[in-house]
Design a protein around this motif. Structure first.
Motif, PDB file in Angstrom:
ATOM      1  N   ARG A  30       7.334  18.302   5.360  1.00 55.11           N
ATOM      2  CA  ARG A  30       6.659  17.312   6.210  1.00 55.11           C
ATOM      3  C   ARG A  30       5.155  17.576   6.321  1.00 55.11           C
ATOM      4  N   ALA A  31       4.755  18.842   6.385  1.00 44.68           N
ATOM      5  CA  ALA A  31       3.327  19.164   6.484  1.00 44.68           C
ATOM      6  C   ALA A  31       2.574  18.650   5.252  1.00 44.68           C
ATOM      7  N   ALA A  32       3.148  18.853   4.086  1.00 42.36           N
ATOM      8  CA  ALA A  32       2.517  18.359   2.852  1.00 42.36           C
ATOM      9  C   ALA A  32       2.463  16.832   2.852  1.00 42.36           C
ATOM     10  N   ALA A  33       3.530  16.197   3.345  1.00 46.62           N
ATOM     11  CA  ALA A  33       3.569  14.737   3.405  1.00 46.62           C
ATOM     12  C   ALA A  33       2.479  14.197   4.330  1.00 46.62           C
ATOM     13  N   LEU A  34       2.323  14.812   5.492  1.00 45.28           N
ATOM     14  CA  LEU A  34       1.304  14.355   6.441  1.00 45.28           C
ATOM     15  C   LEU A  34      -0.102  14.546   5.877  1.00 45.28           C
ATOM     16  N   ALA A  35      -0.305  15.580   5.079  1.00 46.14           N
ATOM     17  CA  ALA A  35      -1.599  15.787   4.434  1.00 46.14           C
ATOM     18  C   ALA A  35      -1.890  14.671   3.431  1.00 46.14           C
ATOM     19  N   VAL A  36      -0.869  14.241   2.696  1.00 41.80           N
ATOM     20  CA  VAL A  36      -1.023  13.134   1.737  1.00 41.80           C
ATOM     21  C   VAL A  36      -1.368  11.843   2.487  1.00 41.80           C
ATOM     22  N   VAL A  37      -0.665  11.578   3.586  1.00 38.75           N
ATOM     23  CA  VAL A  37      -0.912  10.369   4.378  1.00 38.75           C
ATOM     24  C   VAL A  37      -2.337  10.385   4.937  1.00 38.75           C
ATOM     25  N   ALA A  38      -2.785  11.527   5.432  1.00 39.02           N
ATOM     26  CA  ALA A  38      -4.151  11.641   5.963  1.00 39.02           C
ATOM     27  C   ALA A  38      -5.178  11.377   4.860  1.00 39.02           C
ATOM     28  N   ALA A  39      -4.925  11.896   3.668  1.00 42.18           N
ATOM     29  CA  ALA A  39      -5.839  11.666   2.544  1.00 42.18           C
ATOM     30  C   ALA A  39      -5.880  10.187   2.171  1.00 42.18           C
ATOM     31  N   LEU A  40      -4.731   9.517   2.212  1.00 41.05           N
ATOM     32  CA  LEU A  40      -4.694   8.076   1.921  1.00 41.05           C
ATOM     33  C   LEU A  40      -5.495   7.279   2.945  1.00 41.05           C
ATOM     34  N   ARG A  41      -5.392   7.664   4.212  1.00 41.21           N
ATOM     35  CA  ARG A  41      -6.173   6.973   5.257  1.00 41.21           C
ATOM     36  C   ARG A  41      -7.672   7.120   4.992  1.00 41.21           C
ATOM     37  N   ASN A  42      -8.083   8.303   4.550  1.00 37.95           N
ATOM     38  CA  ASN A  42      -9.497   8.527   4.228  1.00 37.95           C
ATOM     39  C   ASN A  42      -9.917   7.744   2.987  1.00 37.95           C
ATOM     40  N   GLU A  43      -9.014   7.662   2.008  1.00 35.87           N
ATOM     41  CA  GLU A  43      -9.292   6.970   0.750  1.00 35.87           C
ATOM     42  C   GLU A  43      -9.336   5.454   0.927  1.00 35.87           C
ATOM     43  N   HIS A  44      -8.574   4.937   1.901  1.00 34.80           N
ATOM     44  CA  HIS A  44      -8.467   3.486   2.134  1.00 34.80           C
ATOM     45  C   HIS A  44      -8.830   3.161   3.583  1.00 34.80           C
ATOM     46  N   PRO A  45     -10.080   3.372   4.005  1.00 32.53           N
ATOM     47  CA  PRO A  45     -10.438   3.149   5.412  1.00 32.53           C
ATOM     48  C   PRO A  45     -10.326   1.685   5.848  1.00 32.53           C
ATOM     49  N   ALA A  46     -10.396   0.752   4.909  1.00 25.51           N
ATOM     50  CA  ALA A  46     -10.321  -0.667   5.262  1.00 25.51           C
ATOM     51  C   ALA A  46      -8.888  -1.204   5.278  1.00 25.51           C
ATOM     52  N   ALA A  47      -7.912  -0.365   4.928  1.00 25.89           N
ATOM     53  CA  ALA A  47      -6.517  -0.813   4.896  1.00 25.89           C
ATOM     54  C   ALA A  47      -6.024  -1.083   6.313  1.00 25.89           C
ATOM     55  N   ALA A  48      -5.167  -2.088   6.446  1.00 27.58           N
ATOM     56  CA  ALA A  48      -4.600  -2.417   7.757  1.00 27.58           C
ATOM     57  C   ALA A  48      -3.537  -1.399   8.166  1.00 27.58           C
ATOM     58  N   HIS A  49      -2.752  -0.920   7.194  1.00 28.78           N
ATOM     59  CA  HIS A  49      -1.642  -0.011   7.496  1.00 28.78           C
ATOM     60  C   HIS A  49      -1.459   0.982   6.348  1.00 28.78           C
ATOM     61  N   VAL A  50      -1.056   2.208   6.703  1.00 27.06           N
ATOM     62  CA  VAL A  50      -0.614   3.209   5.729  1.00 27.06           C
ATOM     63  C   VAL A  50       0.757   3.664   6.219  1.00 27.06           C
ATOM     64  N   CYS A  51       1.783   3.026   5.695  1.00 29.58           N
ATOM     65  CA  CYS A  51       3.163   3.308   6.117  1.00 29.58           C
ATOM     66  C   CYS A  51       3.772   4.335   5.168  1.00 29.58           C
ATOM     67  N   TRP A  52       4.726   5.108   5.689  1.00 30.22           N
ATOM     68  CA  TRP A  52       5.312   6.140   4.846  1.00 30.22           C
ATOM     69  C   TRP A  52       6.752   6.447   5.241  1.00 30.22           C
ATOM     70  N   ALA A  53       7.458   7.054   4.283  1.00 28.75           N
ATOM     71  CA  ALA A  53       8.832   7.518   4.508  1.00 28.75           C
ATOM     72  C   ALA A  53       9.008   8.815   3.729  1.00 28.75           C
ATOM     73  N   LEU A  54       9.701   9.767   4.336  1.00 27.98           N
ATOM     74  CA  LEU A  54       9.896  11.080   3.733  1.00 27.98           C
ATOM     75  C   LEU A  54      11.371  11.442   3.721  1.00 27.98           C
ATOM     76  N   MET A  55      11.863  11.809   2.550  1.00 31.55           N
ATOM     77  CA  MET A  55      13.206  12.382   2.426  1.00 31.55           C
ATOM     78  C   MET A  55      13.019  13.848   2.060  1.00 31.55           C
ATOM     79  N   ALA A  56      13.234  14.721   3.029  1.00 41.77           N
ATOM     80  CA  ALA A  56      13.074  16.158   2.783  1.00 41.77           C
ATOM     81  C   ALA A  56      14.040  16.918   3.682  1.00 41.77           C
TER      82      ALA A  56
END
Length: 196
Positions: A30-56
């Motif tokens: 989960r920690a690695a997943a949250l890091a990926v999501v945070a990076a996506l938010r930084n990469e796409h600041p104009a995006a309306a949503h960054v939704c995610w799902a994790l199977m771990a």
């Protein structure tokens, strides 16, 4: 049988002027997943949503990131379950196009973005790992290291030097019993297995 991914796979959909950028990728936890999501938010600041799902395993989760409850994260998680994926993060970045899709439209769009990414993904069988520990006299340290190195997918996680050498290591579950027997034979009974 469960699978994981060899590398990330991507998709992109346009649904009523909204852009959905999907990705499925292997993650350790989960920690690695949250890091990926945070990076996506930084990469796409104009995006309306960054939704995610994790199977771990016990760390599975889903997040709608402001979309109506149950219209993004949960459907994405269901795609991962249906594909029998484990240790995988699905993300969808949405750029809103000005036309509301409704709950059903959102579920379809997020599901399709993840499903299309999965189509392009290379699945690899997930081999369960087993954690083993053994203690050997110093004279056998080299032998244990060579035996572990000879097993594909094995790795040493810890080595402690005290009165003897204590090893902690992981190896594929199907290889564990044969490995223990082989090391016991090579060490002539001088290997101690606290929980084998």
């Amino acid at each position: 049988m469960s699978f994981t991914l060899s590398q990330p796979a991507h998709s992109e959909l346009l649904v009523k002027k909204s852009r959905f950028i999907g990705c499925v990728q292997p993650v350790a936890d989960r920690a690695a997943a949250l890091a990926v999501v945070a990076a996506l938010r930084n990469e796409h600041p104009a995006a309306a949503h960054v939704c995610w799902a994790l199977m771990a395993g016990g760390q599975s989760a889903a997040n709608d990131d402001g979309e109506p409850g149950g219209t993004a994260g949960r459907p994405m998680l269901e795609v991962l379950r249906h594909q029998q994926l484990e240790g995988v993060l699905a993300t969808v970045v949405r750029y809103f196009g000005g036309i509301k899709l409704g709950a059903g439209g959102l579920v379809r769009a997020y599901t399709d973005a993840v499903a299309q990414a999965c189509v392009g993904a290379t699945l690899v069988p997930l081999v369960r790992q087993r954690l083993l520990q053994c203690t050997v006299p110093y004279a056998l340290e080299g032998l244990v290291r060579r035996e572990i190195a000879a097993v594909s997918g094995a790795s040493i996680t810890d080595v402690r030097h005290g009165d003897a050498v204590e090893f902690a290591f992981t190896l594929p579950e199907p290889d564990a019993s044969a490995f223990i027997a082989r090391l016991d034979d090579a060490a002539q009974g001088r290997a101690v297995w606290p929980q084998a």
